[in-house]
Design a protein around this motif. Structure first.
Motif, PDB file in Angstrom:
ATOM      1  N   PHE A 342      72.793  74.867 -29.267  1.00  0.00           N
ATOM      2  CA  PHE A 342      73.223  76.173 -28.753  1.00  0.00           C
ATOM      3  C   PHE A 342      72.133  77.220 -28.961  1.00  0.00           C
ATOM      4  CE2 PHE A 342      74.965  80.388 -29.497  1.00  0.00           C
ATOM      5  CZ  PHE A 342      75.712  80.598 -28.339  1.00  0.00           C
ATOM      6  N   LEU A 343      71.581  77.274 -30.171  1.00  0.00           N
ATOM      7  CA  LEU A 343      70.548  78.273 -30.468  1.00  0.00           C
ATOM      8  C   LEU A 343      69.296  78.050 -29.630  1.00  0.00           C
ATOM      9  CD1 LEU A 343      70.876  78.539 -34.360  1.00  0.00           C
ATOM     10  CD2 LEU A 343      71.640  80.199 -32.664  1.00  0.00           C
ATOM     11  N   LEU A 344      68.908  76.787 -29.431  1.00  0.00           N
ATOM     12  CA  LEU A 344      67.715  76.483 -28.639  1.00  0.00           C
ATOM     13  C   LEU A 344      67.883  76.888 -27.180  1.00  0.00           C
ATOM     14  CD1 LEU A 344      66.791  72.949 -30.060  1.00  0.00           C
ATOM     15  CD2 LEU A 344      65.563  75.096 -30.466  1.00  0.00           C
ATOM     16  N   ILE A 345      69.050  76.590 -26.613  1.00  0.00           N
ATOM     17  CA  ILE A 345      69.282  76.887 -25.190  1.00  0.00           C
ATOM     18  C   ILE A 345      69.394  78.395 -24.964  1.00  0.00           C
ATOM     19  CG2 ILE A 345      70.918  76.605 -23.283  1.00  0.00           C
ATOM     20  CD1 ILE A 345      71.598  73.832 -24.569  1.00  0.00           C
ATOM     21  N   GLU A 346      70.146  79.076 -25.831  1.00  0.00           N
ATOM     22  CA  GLU A 346      70.297  80.535 -25.693  1.00  0.00           C
ATOM     23  C   GLU A 346      68.942  81.227 -25.780  1.00  0.00           C
ATOM     24  OE1 GLU A 346      70.170  84.548 -26.833  1.00  0.00           O
ATOM     25  OE2 GLU A 346      69.705  82.945 -28.265  1.00  0.00           O
ATOM     26  N   ALA A 347      68.133  80.803 -26.749  1.00  0.00           N
ATOM     27  CA  ALA A 347      66.829  81.441 -26.958  1.00  0.00           C
ATOM     28  C   ALA A 347      65.878  81.174 -25.798  1.00  0.00           C
ATOM     29  CB  ALA A 347      66.218  80.959 -28.262  1.00  0.00           C
ATOM     30  N   ALA A 348      65.991  80.012 -25.178  1.00  0.00           N
ATOM     31  CA  ALA A 348      65.125  79.704 -24.038  1.00  0.00           C
ATOM     32  C   ALA A 348      65.356  80.714 -22.912  1.00  0.00           C
ATOM     33  CB  ALA A 348      65.375  78.282 -23.546  1.00  0.00           C
ATOM     34  N   VAL A 349      66.607  81.052 -22.663  1.00  0.00           N
ATOM     35  CA  VAL A 349      66.934  82.051 -21.642  1.00  0.00           C
ATOM     36  C   VAL A 349      66.368  83.418 -22.032  1.00  0.00           C
ATOM     37  CG1 VAL A 349      68.812  83.262 -20.463  1.00  0.00           C
ATOM     38  CG2 VAL A 349      69.016  80.810 -20.950  1.00  0.00           C
ATOM     39  N   SER A 389      62.346  87.600 -31.529  1.00  0.00           N
ATOM     40  CA  SER A 389      63.655  87.383 -32.156  1.00  0.00           C
ATOM     41  C   SER A 389      64.298  86.100 -31.646  1.00  0.00           C
ATOM     42  CB  SER A 389      64.581  88.580 -31.901  1.00  0.00           C
ATOM     43  OG  SER A 389      64.869  88.724 -30.512  1.00  0.00           O
ATOM     44  N   GLY A 390      64.181  85.855 -30.343  1.00  0.00           N
ATOM     45  CA  GLY A 390      64.739  84.612 -29.797  1.00  0.00           C
ATOM     46  C   GLY A 390      64.078  83.385 -30.405  1.00  0.00           C
ATOM     47  N   PHE A 391      62.761  83.423 -30.510  1.00  0.00           N
ATOM     48  CA  PHE A 391      62.045  82.306 -31.125  1.00  0.00           C
ATOM     49  C   PHE A 391      62.432  82.140 -32.588  1.00  0.00           C
ATOM     50  CE2 PHE A 391      58.549  80.641 -33.635  1.00  0.00           C
ATOM     51  CZ  PHE A 391      58.188  79.491 -32.931  1.00  0.00           C
ATOM     52  N   ALA A 392      62.585  83.241 -33.296  1.00  0.00           N
ATOM     53  CA  ALA A 392      62.787  83.203 -34.749  1.00  0.00           C
ATOM     54  C   ALA A 392      64.114  82.575 -35.147  1.00  0.00           C
ATOM     55  CB  ALA A 392      62.682  84.615 -35.331  1.00  0.00           C
ATOM     56  N   TRP A 393      65.120  82.653 -34.295  1.00  0.00           N
ATOM     57  CA  TRP A 393      66.381  81.993 -34.668  1.00  0.00           C
ATOM     58  C   TRP A 393      66.590  80.666 -33.941  1.00  0.00           C
ATOM     59  CZ3 TRP A 393      68.300  87.127 -32.585  1.00  0.00           C
ATOM     60  CH2 TRP A 393      68.618  87.076 -31.239  1.00  0.00           C
ATOM     61  N   SER A 394      65.527  80.148 -33.332  1.00  0.00           N
ATOM     62  CA  SER A 394      65.705  78.897 -32.593  1.00  0.00           C
ATOM     63  C   SER A 394      64.513  77.958 -32.718  1.00  0.00           C
ATOM     64  CB  SER A 394      65.988  79.201 -31.119  1.00  0.00           C
ATOM     65  OG  SER A 394      64.882  79.890 -30.546  1.00  0.00           O
ATOM     66  N   ILE A 455      61.080  74.505 -18.925  1.00  0.00           N
ATOM     67  CA  ILE A 455      61.091  73.058 -19.179  1.00  0.00           C
ATOM     68  C   ILE A 455      61.768  72.743 -20.501  1.00  0.00           C
ATOM     69  CG2 ILE A 455      59.618  71.041 -19.592  1.00  0.00           C
ATOM     70  CD1 ILE A 455      57.546  72.354 -17.703  1.00  0.00           C
ATOM     71  N   MET A 456      61.449  73.505 -21.547  1.00  0.00           N
ATOM     72  CA  MET A 456      62.036  73.198 -22.858  1.00  0.00           C
ATOM     73  C   MET A 456      63.520  73.508 -22.899  1.00  0.00           C
ATOM     74  SD  MET A 456      60.233  76.177 -25.209  1.00  0.00           S
ATOM     75  CE  MET A 456      58.608  75.740 -24.606  1.00  0.00           C
ATOM     76  N   GLY A 457      63.967  74.511 -22.152  1.00  0.00           N
ATOM     77  CA  GLY A 457      65.400  74.788 -22.083  1.00  0.00           C
ATOM     78  C   GLY A 457      66.152  73.647 -21.433  1.00  0.00           C
ATOM     79  N   ILE A 458      65.593  73.096 -20.373  1.00  0.00           N
ATOM     80  CA  ILE A 458      66.205  71.946 -19.685  1.00  0.00           C
ATOM     81  C   ILE A 458      66.254  70.743 -20.624  1.00  0.00           C
ATOM     82  CG2 ILE A 458      65.901  70.279 -17.814  1.00  0.00           C
ATOM     83  CD1 ILE A 458      64.686  72.606 -16.167  1.00  0.00           C
TER      84      ILE A 458
END
Length: 501
Positions: A342-349, A389-394, A455-458
Motif C-alpha cells: 500500500f505504501l509503495l503504490i501510494e507513494a509512486a502516485v 515525503s512520499g519516498f521517505a515513507w515508502s 514502472i515501479m508503481g506497476i
C-alpha cells in the motif's frame, strides 16, 4: 513502534528493551550512511572547498554567463560523491562472508572502524588523493554496515514489530541527512567549514563503535555458527519470555537446512530463489531511479541551479531533510499496519505527480542563464518536499526492509549481498552521471525519473506480494508459493533438492 504491530503471531514474544536498544544502536549504521549522503552535496557547493580541490568548477560556478544546468558538470567532482558507493559494492562481498562466518555483530564493528579511518582522512585531506581515499574507506564502512544492520534487526525483532524496527535504519539515514544539512548550513562560510562538515561523521561512527560492544549477537547467527546454547539463552533474553522453544526449533531446523547448502551464491540461481533475488534486486534499482539520491546528494547544488543563493540553497536542503525525517516516522508506525504494498503504490502516485510538475515548471521558466522566478522557485521547493515525503515513507525504508526479510537462511547473506551491491552499483551510476545528465537533459531529467516511477508503481501493484506479519523463515510457504506468478518458480522438482556436501 509498539502500536505498529500487524497480525498476531503464534510465537510468544515481547517488545523488550533489549531489542529496542540493540536495534537503535545498530541503526546508527544508517545515520553514518545518511550523514555521508547529505554532507557531500553541501561540501561540494562551498567555495573554499571548490577553490582547493576543484578550481575549474569554482571558476565555472562564478562565471556570469555560465549555463545554469552545466555549472557543476565535472567528472572528478562527481567522483568525490560516487567513489564511496563503488567501494561499498566491493566491500559488501567481504561483508557477506564476514556476516556468515563471524556474525552480524563483528561485521557492524568493522563498519564503524572503516568509517572512522575514512573520516580522519577526509577531514585532514591536503590533496585530491587523500580526499578520494577517505571516501573509499567510508564506502567500505557503508558496505559492511548496510550488509549487517538490516539483517541484524530483522533477526532480533519479533515478527509483528519487524517492519517498524527495521525502518529505524532508514529513519536514522534521514536523521543523518538532516544533521549533515544543518552542519553544512552553519559551516558554509567558515574557512575550514568543509573540514568540520566532513569530520562530523566521526560522531555517529564513534557511537556505533562503542554501542556495538553492548549489543547481542542474533540467535540465528549464533545457532548457525554452532553456539546453540548461547543462541537459546539470547533468544529468551531478547524475547522476554521463557517459552521460546517453538521459535528456537524453527531456527535450528532452518539452520540445519542451510548447512546443506555449500554454495549459497550458486543456490541463488535456482528457480526457487528467483522470486527473492529478482524482487530484492528490482527494489534496489527502483529505489535509485526514483531520483531521490540525486536530490539528497546534490540538493544545495540543485537549488543553486534554480537560482537560490548559497545560504538559501543550504537552508532549502535543511527543509527537505526535515521533511524526509518526519515522513519516515510514518513508515515506522504504518508499515506493519497498512502493509508494504500500500505504501509503495501510494507513494509512486505522489512522487510521479511531484516530478512531472517540477519538470514542467523548470522546462517553462528556467533557461540557460536566467534565475527561476522566486514564486516558482518556492513552488519547486514545495514539490520536492512532496516528492521526498512520499519516498521517505515508502521506497526508502521498504526498499531495505523487504530484501532483509524475504530470503531463507541458506541464501540470506548471499541474497542480501546481491541486494546491497545492486543498490550501491546504481547509486554509483546515478551519482557519477547526474550532473552530466542535468547539463545535457536539463529539465527533462525530471521526466526521465518520473517514467521510472510509473514502472515501479506497476511492479509493486502486479508483482510484489505482501510480507507484513510473516515469519522470515516462513516466507516461501506463506508468501511466494501463494503468489499468482512466483508460485510457478516452485513447481520444478529439481529445485526442491538441496546441494549436498
Amino acid at each position: 513502534m509498539a502500536v505498529s504491530g500487524g497480525a498476531a503471531q503464534d510465537l510468544p514474544a515481547k517488545l523488550t528493551a533489549q531489542v529496542l536498544i540493540c536495534s537503535i544502536i545498530a541503526a546508527f549504521g544508517g545515520l553514518m550512511f545518511g550523514y555521508d549522503i547529505g554532507i557531500s552535496g553541501g561540501v561540494t557547493s562551498m567555495d573554499v572547498f571548490l577553490k582547493k580541490f576543484f578550481p575549474d568548477v569554482y571558476v565555472k560556478k562564478h562565471h556570469a554567463k555560465e549555463d545554469n544546468y552545466c555549472k557543476f558538470d565535472d567528472q572528478i567532482l562527481q567522483l568525490f560523491t560516487s567513489s564511496l558507493y563503488l567501494a561499498a559494492v566491493v566491500s559488501s562481498l567481504f561483508a557477506a562472508t564476514c556476516c556468515k562466518k563471524y556474525g552480524r555483530k563483528l561485521t557492524i564493528q568493522i563498519a564503524s572502524a572503516l568509517f572512522l579511518v575514512g573520516v580522519i582522512l577526509n577531514a585532514a585531506a591536503m590533496n585530491i588523493v587523500m580526499l578520494i581515499l577517505g571516501r573509499l574507506l567510508l564506502g567500505g564502512g557503508i558496505g559492511f554496515g548496510n550488509q549487517a544492520v538490516p539483517l541484524f534487526i530483522s533477526e532480533i525483532a519479533p515478527n509483528k514489530y519487524r517492519g517498524g524496527l527495521n525502518v529505524c535504519f532508514q529513519l536514522l539515514v534521514t536523521v543523518g541527512i538532516l544533521c549533515a544539512n544543518i552542519v553544512n548550513y552553519f559551516t558554509a562560510s567558515h574557512q575550514y567549514g568543509w573540514r568540520i562538515s566532513l569530520g562530523g561523521a566521526a560522531i555517529p561512527a564513534l557511537f556505533l563503535a562503542f554501542g556495538s560492544l553492548l549489543i547481542v549477537e542474533t540467535p540465528t547467527s549464533l545457532i548457525e555458527r554452532g553456539h546453540s546454547e548461547r543462541g537459546l539463552e539470547t533468544l529468551r533474553k531478547i524475547r522476554g519470555v521463557q517459552d521460546v522453544q517453538k521459535e528456537f526449533d524453527e531456527i535450528v531446523n532452518t539452520t540445519e537446512l542451510a548447512k546443506q547448502i555449500k554454495h549459497p551464491f550458486k543456490n541463488l540461481m535456482k528457480r526457487s530463489s528467483w522470486p527473492q533475488l529478482i524482487t530484492s534486486g528490482v527494489l534496489q534499482i527502483f529505489q535509485q531511479f526514483t531520483g531521490i539520491n540525486v536530490i539528497m546528494f546534490y540538493a544545495p547544488v540543485l537549488f543553486q541551479t534554480m537560482g537560490f543563493h548559497s545560504d538559501a540553497s543550504l537552508l532549502s536542503a535543511v527543509v527537505t531533510g526535515t521533511i524526509n525525517t518526519i515522513a519516515t516516522l510514518v513508515a515506522v508506525f504504518c508499515v506493519d499496519k497498512l502493509g508494504r504494498r500500500f505504501l509503495l503504490i501510494e507513494a509512486a502516485v505522489q512522487m510521479f505527480i511531484a516530478q512531472v510538475v517540477t519538470g514542467g515548471i523548470l522546462a517553462a521558466f528556467l533557461k540557460s542563464t536566467n534565475a527561476l522566478p522566486k514564486k516558482y522557485a518556492y513552488l519547486v521547493l514545495f514539490l520536492i518536499c512532496v516528492f521526498v515525503s512520499g519516498f521517505a515513507w515508502s521506497w526508502g525504508p521498504i526498499g531495505w526492509l523487504i530484501p532483509s526479510e524475504i530470503f531463507p537462511l541458506e541464501t540470506r547473506t548471499a541474497g542480501f549481498f546481491c541486494a546491497v551491491s545492486m543498490n550501491m552499483i546504481f547509486t554509483f551510476i546515478i551519482a557519477q552521471a547526474f550532473l552530466t545528465m542535468l547539463c545535457h537533459m536539463r529539465a527533462m531529467i525530471f521526466f526521465f525519473f518520473s517514467g521510472w516511477i510509473v514502472i515501479m508503481g506497476i511492479y509493486a501493484f502486479a508483482f510484489l506480494p505482501e510480507t507484513k506479519g510473516v515469519s522470515i523463515d516462513e516466507m516461501n510457504e506463506k508468501v511466494w508459493k501463494k503468489h499468482w506468478l512466483w508460485k510457478k518458480c516452485f513447481n520444478n522438482d529439481r529445485d526442491q533438492s538441496r546441494d549436498k556436501p
